[in-house]
Design a protein around this motif. Sequence first.
Motif, PDB file in Angstrom:
ATOM      1  N   GLY A   1       0.766  -1.233   0.000  1.00  0.00           N
ATOM      2  CA  GLY A   1       0.000   0.000   0.000  1.00  0.00           C
ATOM      3  C   GLY A   1       0.798   1.285   0.000  1.00  0.00           C
ATOM      4  O   GLY A   1       0.345   2.289   0.554  1.00  0.00           O
ATOM      5  N   THR A   2       1.973   1.303  -0.639  1.00  0.00           N
ATOM      6  CA  THR A   2       2.741   2.551  -0.725  1.00  0.00           C
ATOM      7  C   THR A   2       2.104   3.473  -1.763  1.00  0.00           C
ATOM      8  O   THR A   2       1.426   3.011  -2.685  1.00  0.00           O
ATOM      9  N   PRO A   3       2.326   4.786  -1.642  1.00  0.00           N
ATOM     10  CA  PRO A   3       1.705   5.729  -2.581  1.00  0.00           C
ATOM     11  C   PRO A   3       2.413   5.826  -3.918  1.00  0.00           C
ATOM     12  O   PRO A   3       1.940   6.541  -4.808  1.00  0.00           O
ATOM     13  N   MET A   4       3.545   5.166  -4.098  1.00  0.00           N
ATOM     14  CA  MET A   4       4.258   5.209  -5.367  1.00  0.00           C
ATOM     15  C   MET A   4       4.648   3.788  -5.784  1.00  0.00           C
ATOM     16  O   MET A   4       4.807   2.914  -4.933  1.00  0.00           O
ATOM     17  N   PRO A   5       4.776   3.537  -7.111  1.00  0.00           N
ATOM     18  CA  PRO A   5       5.212   2.214  -7.558  1.00  0.00           C
ATOM     19  C   PRO A   5       6.628   1.909  -7.067  1.00  0.00           C
ATOM     20  O   PRO A   5       7.531   2.726  -7.209  1.00  0.00           O
ATOM     21  N   CYS A   6       6.790   0.760  -6.462  1.00  0.00           N
ATOM     22  CA  CYS A   6       8.104   0.338  -5.972  1.00  0.00           C
ATOM     23  C   CYS A   6       8.041  -1.144  -5.640  1.00  0.00           C
ATOM     24  O   CYS A   6       6.972  -1.757  -5.714  1.00  0.00           O
ATOM     25  N   GLY A   7       9.163  -1.710  -5.292  1.00  0.00           N
ATOM     26  CA  GLY A   7       9.191  -3.129  -4.971  1.00  0.00           C
ATOM     27  C   GLY A   7      10.364  -3.491  -4.089  1.00  0.00           C
ATOM     28  O   GLY A   7      11.245  -2.674  -3.834  1.00  0.00           O
ATOM     29  N   VAL A   8      10.342  -4.723  -3.626  1.00  0.00           N
ATOM     30  CA  VAL A   8      11.387  -5.236  -2.750  1.00  0.00           C
ATOM     31  C   VAL A   8      11.915  -6.547  -3.320  1.00  0.00           C
ATOM     32  O   VAL A   8      11.145  -7.400  -3.744  1.00  0.00           O
TER      33      VAL A   8
ATOM     34  N   ASN B   1      28.200  -0.632   1.566  1.00  0.00           N
ATOM     35  CA  ASN B   1      28.280  -1.368   0.317  1.00  0.00           C
ATOM     36  C   ASN B   1      27.043  -1.095  -0.526  1.00  0.00           C
ATOM     37  O   ASN B   1      25.920  -1.036  -0.007  1.00  0.00           O
ATOM     38  N   ASP B   2      27.240  -0.922  -1.832  1.00  0.00           N
ATOM     39  CA  ASP B   2      26.120  -0.763  -2.754  1.00  0.00           C
ATOM     40  C   ASP B   2      25.742  -2.125  -3.304  1.00  0.00           C
ATOM     41  O   ASP B   2      26.579  -2.834  -3.868  1.00  0.00           O
ATOM     42  N   THR B   3      24.485  -2.513  -3.158  1.00  0.00           N
ATOM     43  CA  THR B   3      24.033  -3.821  -3.640  1.00  0.00           C
ATOM     44  C   THR B   3      22.941  -3.672  -4.688  1.00  0.00           C
ATOM     45  O   THR B   3      22.244  -4.636  -5.005  1.00  0.00           O
ATOM     46  N   THR B   4      22.759  -2.464  -5.227  1.00  0.00           N
ATOM     47  CA  THR B   4      21.736  -2.262  -6.255  1.00  0.00           C
ATOM     48  C   THR B   4      22.316  -2.521  -7.637  1.00  0.00           C
ATOM     49  O   THR B   4      23.527  -2.454  -7.846  1.00  0.00           O
ATOM     50  N   LEU B   5      21.431  -2.813  -8.601  1.00  0.00           N
ATOM     51  CA  LEU B   5      21.887  -3.102  -9.953  1.00  0.00           C
ATOM     52  C   LEU B   5      22.371  -1.850 -10.667  1.00  0.00           C
ATOM     53  O   LEU B   5      23.277  -1.901 -11.494  1.00  0.00           O
ATOM     54  N   MET B   6      21.750  -0.721 -10.370  1.00  0.00           N
ATOM     55  CA  MET B   6      22.070   0.509 -11.090  1.00  0.00           C
ATOM     56  C   MET B   6      22.919   1.477 -10.273  1.00  0.00           C
ATOM     57  O   MET B   6      23.208   2.584 -10.712  1.00  0.00           O
ATOM     58  N   GLY B   7      23.287   1.104  -9.058  1.00  0.00           N
ATOM     59  CA  GLY B   7      24.080   1.986  -8.225  1.00  0.00           C
ATOM     60  C   GLY B   7      23.257   3.034  -7.516  1.00  0.00           C
ATOM     61  O   GLY B   7      23.800   3.999  -6.978  1.00  0.00           O
ATOM     62  N   SER B   8      21.935   2.875  -7.497  1.00  0.00           N
ATOM     63  CA  SER B   8      21.084   3.867  -6.847  1.00  0.00           C
ATOM     64  C   SER B   8      19.750   3.233  -6.511  1.00  0.00           C
ATOM     65  O   SER B   8      19.331   2.260  -7.111  1.00  0.00           O
ATOM     66  N   ARG B   9      19.076   3.808  -5.533  1.00  0.00           N
ATOM     67  CA  ARG B   9      17.716   3.387  -5.206  1.00  0.00           C
ATOM     68  C   ARG B   9      16.934   4.600  -4.727  1.00  0.00           C
ATOM     69  O   ARG B   9      17.508   5.604  -4.311  1.00  0.00           O
ATOM     70  N   ASN B  10      15.605   4.493  -4.801  1.00  0.00           N
ATOM     71  CA  ASN B  10      14.727   5.552  -4.361  1.00  0.00           C
ATOM     72  C   ASN B  10      14.569   5.467  -2.848  1.00  0.00           C
ATOM     73  O   ASN B  10      13.863   4.606  -2.336  1.00  0.00           O
ATOM     74  N   GLY B  11      15.237   6.367  -2.128  1.00  0.00           N
ATOM     75  CA  GLY B  11      15.166   6.329  -0.670  1.00  0.00           C
ATOM     76  C   GLY B  11      13.782   6.597  -0.126  1.00  0.00           C
ATOM     77  O   GLY B  11      13.394   6.055   0.922  1.00  0.00           O
ATOM     78  N   HIS B  12      12.981   7.415  -0.848  1.00  0.00           N
ATOM     79  CA  HIS B  12      11.628   7.681  -0.385  1.00  0.00           C
ATOM     80  C   HIS B  12      10.757   6.421  -0.435  1.00  0.00           C
ATOM     81  O   HIS B  12       9.925   6.193   0.442  1.00  0.00           O
ATOM     82  N   ALA B  13      10.973   5.599  -1.467  1.00  0.00           N
ATOM     83  CA  ALA B  13      10.217   4.347  -1.569  1.00  0.00           C
ATOM     84  C   ALA B  13      10.576   3.411  -0.425  1.00  0.00           C
ATOM     85  O   ALA B  13       9.703   2.739   0.144  1.00  0.00           O
ATOM     86  N   VAL B  14      11.858   3.366  -0.080  1.00  0.00           N
ATOM     87  CA  VAL B  14      12.295   2.525   1.050  1.00  0.00           C
ATOM     88  C   VAL B  14      11.589   2.960   2.336  1.00  0.00           C
ATOM     89  O   VAL B  14      11.072   2.136   3.095  1.00  0.00           O
ATOM     90  N   LEU B  15      11.544   4.260   2.578  1.00  0.00           N
ATOM     91  CA  LEU B  15      10.885   4.775   3.777  1.00  0.00           C
ATOM     92  C   LEU B  15       9.387   4.485   3.755  1.00  0.00           C
ATOM     93  O   LEU B  15       8.794   4.163   4.790  1.00  0.00           O
ATOM     94  N   ALA B  16       8.773   4.616   2.572  1.00  0.00           N
ATOM     95  CA  ALA B  16       7.337   4.375   2.467  1.00  0.00           C
ATOM     96  C   ALA B  16       6.999   2.921   2.780  1.00  0.00           C
ATOM     97  O   ALA B  16       6.025   2.634   3.487  1.00  0.00           O
TER      98      ALA B  16
END
Length: 260
Positions: free
Chosen positions: A108-115, A136-151
């Motif tokens: 139920g987050t307000p934006m499209p995202c996933g885990v 350590n960075d474990t993302t595929l693109m070297g970045s992630r949406n921090g707001h989605a993580v918090l949501a």
Amino acid sequence: MEARPIRCAADGAVSLADLQETLKSLQGRPVVLALTCGTTMKGAHDDIAGAIAALDEADYGRDRRFVHVDGALNAMVIPFAAGAAPSIRPSFRMPIDSLSTSGHKMVGTPMPCGVLIARQPHVARVASAISYLRSNDTTLMGSRNGHAVLAIWSRIARHGRLGFAADVAGCLARTDRLVSDLEAAGVPVLRNPLSLTVVFPAPAEPVVRKYQLACDKGRAHVIVMPNVDDRLIDRFLAEYTAWWRATSPLSQRKTNQMAS
């Protein structure tokens, strides 16, 4: 990598017999097996335990396989559904390697995202030290949406197990009622056990547009999410069954038989 599709049963779940035959044809080459907890169109649940047993039987040890479970919707349904078979419950108690789910669906987050959750050895293989982040960075693109993580974190922490269990119980009950009322009107329905997805003949385009129905090969489906309340179901049933009685050859045939 070569992709090998696996046939599905009528309910949309992976055919274990075809999986076994495909594994035999690979002649021992390592495999990545993608299973689904809640397929897109039919809401089917692959037999995770059965698929792992097929891998074991074909002598695919854990060093020559990677098992991923795509649970975009139902990985947040089945674990809270009373009576769900252990074989379809996505869990790291089974020897799976990764599991994914969406944040904007049952969570139920307000934006499209996933885990994406993976076992630590797999995470370590793709990690790289970033000095200015002190982590350590474990993302595929070297970045992630921090707001989605918090949501996602906020929603899970505040809603809790009891909240999600109540959501699932309510959705399953409303799905049961939708199926029952459609069947009472003579509509052929497909609904997999413990699924929130209901499949039926695609109606006229105005009904499709009004209710934003997903259609494929003459079939449409609805997914009874927490925001789909009884009033919305009642409105949809009234319009759909009116179309069905007026235009369906099957419905007309039954009416003619009754008249004769």
